[in-house]
Design an enzyme around this catalytic site. Structure first.
Site, short mmCIF file in Angstrom:
data_model
loop_
_atom_site.label_atom_id
_atom_site.label_comp_id
_atom_site.label_asym_id
_atom_site.label_seq_id
_atom_site.Cartn_x
_atom_site.Cartn_y
_atom_site.Cartn_z
CG HIS A 1 -1.47 1.65 -4.46
ND1 HIS A 1 -1.43 1.48 -5.78
CD2 HIS A 1 -1.85 0.58 -3.79
CE1 HIS A 1 -2.05 0.33 -6.02
NE2 HIS A 1 -2.26 -0.42 -4.86
CD GLU B 1 -2.83 -0.97 -0.37
OE1 GLU B 1 -2.99 -0.12 -0.58
OE2 GLU B 1 -3.07 -2.22 -0.52
#
Length: 690
Positions: free
Chosen positions: A481, A478
């Protein structure tokens, strides 16, 4: 009611970087703010279409980029909360807002006068003196409005608007049903003995979860978004494992108010109808027309190519697990049983220990969350890109557990803000994700603010947060991202951060996973939280040696979900109408590709497949494996070019992350790699060769 003067969403936020002023935003502020934002956006678009001047890039395309700024602010503030802290009051607001938002967005997308002006600019594209980003923006605006149906006749547009509104309502209902059923199906255990295998910290967390539900003296295990559960690998009682998996697989498929089956059927039928209005055979055909894959046939070909060896490997893994079961049971004087789905993870750990002498469940003391974050995730980013992080307690979140970190370039100049919401709670949807809170844009002079949400079980007060290896992987993923969102430097908000094709967006996040076991990164964060000892060298070597272990199962469960997504969304209108039994359709679809092995359930079953029925991945869940081709090829490049170096990080940042969505993603990849990606590194990584 609140007036514009007292609504914190309608005035510039006093919080640094324009982070929403959640300290003062109350639920009753959202709907009035959205209504005002809709009105302003509509007026801004009408001003573009009403002007008599010949359409130009400046008075049409750039003006459109400036329009809707208030709506964007409200949307990021609200939808961040609906995902991560959805109280009953927020749920009610979302249900009321969903059709309003859909109607507004559809009206803008289908505005004939606006499309005429965009088309006029597009028609003269080659004659205009534009930058590469400006040229690509014209192309994207024209393509997106065309695919949205802006060129349809009035009757078709009316029907399309109605479909969008209803689909928005249904997606909201799907997510609400899933969250409530996930909470309702949390498994209650009467004794600690039933949870034998959990650590003291995990037992404390389960006891705390029970107390919060008024079940003092009992233990509650909450469910994860995907079918499996981390505890399936450690619970020694077979009955407890079975109860946990059964509850997970039941979500959204029981008669009653949380039943997602009728919701799914209506979503599928309406998506098929919408695709036909847009002159496509299916929802998948319409969706894939504007991504790197291009067609459903291309996706299906890739999935078929991978499914055959994955299923073969899963069968071999099952046979190995069955031998472990047989030997273990006979040694204990019991009759062996046939391996079932709830046994797989538990006996997989036994095989891992037997073949690699490693127990991943015993590694948690080396993965203390704070150390993983600062000395792992942040440290890797610093070594690659030169950035540093400083916590900012003066930047509040929507919940007390949300943390904010200001990000700085190597020269000390501010870059943006990274926020983190680590723990699971009943008001947070399952899974893990990144979303923007403030979009970076040179035009609007805004710096990026992004957030990562995870669902780590919160320990009892005073206990350390110890992560599983899967948790560590998710945190690095994550954050990949987040880096994409932080590093993109574009002029136009349309291209900000992760605003790229759906089947490209997972690529940077998957690349960031490579640093988890990179020697100098792992040595910096994998420190025992009590003894201060580093993770033993022999364990590190075994971890690396076992990276392809159990990939038959992992690849099969993922491909099954991807195939299921395609199966639902390649249906024509008539085919969708004929489907009445969700479970039967799912079973037939998985059997068709040979991924119907009972011991390897699909990673997400239809009624809790939030990615495709309440998220942005409809007909796009294949994106992870599609992006992984690029990821594996990129990892090979890093290894060939010095590994963890600033030169490598700067190249990856400048040629891929920095461009955001302002360039065709495959052109950006070729610019970085010097050629198209090869699939062989992926096949080797997942053990799909031979």
């Amino acid at each position: 009611m609140t007036s514009p003067d007292t609504n914190p969403l309608l005035v510039p936020s006093p919080v640094p970087y324009g982070v929403p002023d959640w300290t003062h935003i109350r639920p009753e502020h959202y709907l009035p703010a959205f209504r005002e934002a809709f009105a302003r956006h509509r007026a801004e678009v009408d001003a573009i279409t009403a002007q008599p001047d010949t359409p130009t890039f400046g008075n049409t395309i750039e003006a459109l980029e400036k329009a809707g700024a208030l709506l964007t602010t409200c949307a990021h503030a609200f939808y961040t909360v609906t995902s991560a802290h959805a109280t009953a009051e927020i749920d009610a607001i979302q249900a009321e807002l969903a059709p309003l938002m859909a109607a507004h967005e559809t009206a803008i997308a289908l505005d004939g006068a606006l499309f005429a002006r965009v088309s006029a600019v597009h028609a003269q594209l080659d004659a205009l003196d534009l930058t590469a980003e400006q040229r690509y923006l014209v192309q994207r605006r024209f393509t997106e409005m065309s695919l949205a149906g802006a060129g349809l006749d009035a009757e078709a547009k009316t029907r399309l608007a109605a479909l969008e509104e209803r689909l928005s309502t249904l997606s909201t209902q799907f997510q609400k049903n899933l969250q409530e059923d996930t909470n309702a199906l949390a498994v209650v255990f009467d004794t600690a003995e039933e949870l034998d295998g959990l650590t003291e910290g995990e037992l404390s967390a389960a006891a705390q979860a029970a107390r919060e539900r008024g079940l003092d003296g009992k233990y509650v295990v909450t469910l994860t978004l995907f079918t499996g559960h981390p505890y399936l690998s450690v619970l020694t009682r077979r009955e407890s494992r079975a109860r946990l998996l059964e509850a997970s697989r039941a979500r959204g498929s029981r008669p009653g108010e949380h039943d997602n089956r009728p919701v799914v059927l209506e979503i599928v039928r309406l998506r098929a109808e919408r695709a036909r209005l847009l002159r496509y055979d299916s929802h998948a055909a319409a969706t894939l027309a504007d991504v790197t894959a291009g067609t459903p046939e291309a996706v299906e070909e890739r999935l078929w190519m991978l499914a055959v060896p994955a299923a073969r490997n899963a069968r071999a893994e099952k046979e190995k697990l069955q031998r472990i079961v047989d030997g273990t049971e006979r040694a204990a004087g019991r009759e062996p049983f046939a391996l079932e789905a709830h046994d797989w993870a538990f006996y997989t750990e036994k095989v891992r220990q037997a073949e690699y002498a490693i127990d991943t469940t015993a590694l948690r003391p080396w993965f203390e969350a704070e150390r993983v974050l600062h000395d792992g995730v942040f440290f890797a980013a610093h070594r690659l890109y030169g950035v540093t992080f400083r916590e900012r307690e003066d930047i509040p979140g929507y919940h007390p557990e949300v943390r904010a970190f200001e990000v700085f370039e190597e020269d000390g100049s501010p870059l943006g803000v990274f926020m983190l919401d680590l723990y699971t709670r009943d008001t947070k949807r399952g899974g893990a994700w990144m979303n923007p809170i403030v979009e970076q844009s040179g035009l609007l002079r805004t710096a990026p603010v992004v957030i990562n949400n995870l669902n780590v079980v919160k320990p009892a007060p005073g206990e350390p947060t110890l992560l599983t290896l899967d948790n560590v992987t998710t945190l690095f993923h994550e954050f990949g991202h987040a880096l994409h969102g932080l590093f993109a430097r574009v002029q136009y908000p349309h291209f900000s951060g992760t605003s790229v094709f759906r089947d490209f967006v997972e690529f940077p996040s998957q690349v960031n996973e490579m640093w988890i076991l990179w020697p100098e990164i792992l040595a910096n964060y994998a420190i025992h939280h009590e003894t201060g000892e580093p993770l033993p060298t022999e364990i590190v070597e075994k971890l690396r040696a076992s990276e392809a272990f159990n990939e038959g199962f992992a690849t099969s469960e993922y491909l099954a979900a991807s195939w299921l997504d395609q199966a639902w969304h390649t249906l024509t209108v008539e085919e969708a109408e004929a489907v009445t039994d969700v479970a039967a359709f799912e079973a037939e679809a998985l059997a068709r590709i040979g991924l119907d092995e009972p011991t390897v359930p699909t990673r997400y079953s239809t009624t809790y497949f939030q990615h495709v029925f309440a998220g942005g991945y409809s007909a796009g869940y294949y994106s992870y494996i599609w992006s992984e081709v690029l990821d594996a090829d990129t990892v090979e490049w890093f290894r060939e070019n010095g590994g963890l170096t600033r030169a490598g990080g700067d190249r990856f940042r400048s040629r891929l992350l920095r461009v955001g969505g302002s360039k065709d993603p495959m052109d950006a990849y070729r610019d970085f790699r010097g050629r198209d990606a090869r699939i062989e590194p992926l096949l080797e990584r997942r053990g799909l060769t031979g």
